[in-house]
Design a protein around this motif. Structure first.
Motif, PDB file in Angstrom:
ATOM      1  N   ARG A 165       2.326  -2.302   5.750  1.00  0.00           N
ATOM      2  CA  ARG A 165       1.681  -1.918   4.497  1.00  0.00           C
ATOM      3  C   ARG A 165       1.724  -3.022   3.437  1.00  0.00           C
ATOM      4  NH1 ARG A 165       3.989   2.517   1.943  1.00  0.00           N
ATOM      5  NH2 ARG A 165       5.692   2.911   3.398  1.00  0.00           N
ATOM      6  N   SER A 172      -8.109   0.563  -6.562  1.00  0.00           N
ATOM      7  CA  SER A 172      -7.028   1.368  -6.001  1.00  0.00           C
ATOM      8  C   SER A 172      -6.159   1.972  -7.091  1.00  0.00           C
ATOM      9  CB  SER A 172      -6.179   0.507  -5.059  1.00  0.00           C
ATOM     10  OG  SER A 172      -5.044   1.223  -4.617  1.00  0.00           O
ATOM     11  N   TRP A 176       0.829  -1.199   0.000  1.00  0.00           N
ATOM     12  CA  TRP A 176       0.000   0.000   0.000  1.00  0.00           C
ATOM     13  C   TRP A 176       0.865   1.252   0.000  1.00  0.00           C
ATOM     14  CZ3 TRP A 176      -4.753  -0.703  -1.350  1.00  0.00           C
ATOM     15  CH2 TRP A 176      -5.439  -1.865  -0.983  1.00  0.00           C
ATOM     16  N   LEU A 178      -1.272   1.335  -4.718  1.00  0.00           N
ATOM     17  CA  LEU A 178      -0.538   0.087  -4.581  1.00  0.00           C
ATOM     18  C   LEU A 178       0.777   0.167  -5.339  1.00  0.00           C
ATOM     19  CD1 LEU A 178      -3.427  -2.518  -4.909  1.00  0.00           C
ATOM     20  CD2 LEU A 178      -1.848  -2.346  -2.970  1.00  0.00           C
TER      21      LEU A 178
END
Length: 241
Positions: free
Chosen positions: A165, A178, A86, A99
């Motif tokens: 993450r 995303s 992330w 991402l």
């Protein structure tokens, strides 16, 4: 905007992350001394004063920013390219994280390898460490690269599965949404995907998973455009909207 060599030389990535921390975004970073120690420990695994190969699978392909003496295509086994980390700053926000590509376990990955001359290793690899290792989302490790005629060792940056993450087993719909909508200080996540696909294709590498993902992201963007939702529309890299 894109990351520049001058950013790395000036330590601007550290500055960005520190500013983000002061703004309330919680980010853990390595100090310059910690980065240097990590680099030194990695280089100890190879003979001193030798050329070093770097394996690139994402933005290092289309925006390497380093001085190198040779570039060629290669493949590694035991790792595959995946959007598995992330991003909450560079190409995303805490509210809408993007991402980032990483090397995750299993499969294989075709990419580009750069040979850095021994004389340039201390300076050039420090720039790479500032770029790839600052946030702790990667682990530097030596991998075997095959170029079709020979095998050699190169440094690759693999996903740190222990990092908070790390994106483990997220649904494809989440990945598509995303990448299609997230953007941050260095631009959009979609642009990162498009540039990577184009960079690979310029080397004669067709990553079927990324090509399918590109198709799905563009379809998602088109659907959002029709519905009137706001996002950053990114055409296929190199074309005008």
């Amino acid at each position: 905007m894109s990351l520049s060599r001058s950013d790395l030389e000036a330590g601007n990535e550290q500055t960005r992350l520190l500013e983000a921390s002061h703004s309330g975004i919680k980010l853990t970073t390595l100090s310059e001394d910690e980065l240097q120690r990590s680099l030194d420990e990695t280089l100890q695994q190879q003979p001193p004063n030798s050329d070093i190969w770097i394996f690139a699978y994402g933005s290092l392909i289309w925006n390497p920013l380093i001085t190198y003496v040779e570039r060629r295509a290669g493949i590694i086994y035991g790792w595959h390219r995946r959007f598995c980390t992330w991003m909450i700053l560079a190409r995303g926000t805490p509210e809408n994280p993007g991402l980032l590509l990483g090397l995750d376990r299993g499969g294989s990955c075709r990419g580009v390898v750069y040979r850095v001359a021994a004389a340039d290793v201390p300076s050039e690899l420090l720039l790479i460490w500032r770029r790839e290792m600052l946030g702790g989302v990667y682990v530097a490790r030596w991998v075997k690269v095959f170029d079709g005629t020979q095998e050699f060792q190169a440094i690759a940056f693999v996903a740190n599965r222990q990092h908070p993450r790390y994106a483990h087993q997220i649904p494809l719909t989440t990945t598509v949404n995303s990448i299609a909508t997230a953007s941050g200080k260095l631009g959009s996540c979609a642009d990162y995907l498009m540039r990577t696909v184009e960079g690979l294709m310029a080397e004669g590498i067709k990553d079927r998973q990324l090509l399918l993902l590109r198709k799905q992201v563009l379809a998602k963007q088109q659907a959002l455009l029709v519905s009137g939702d706001r996002f950053t529309l990114v055409p296929i890299y190199g074309q005008q909207p």
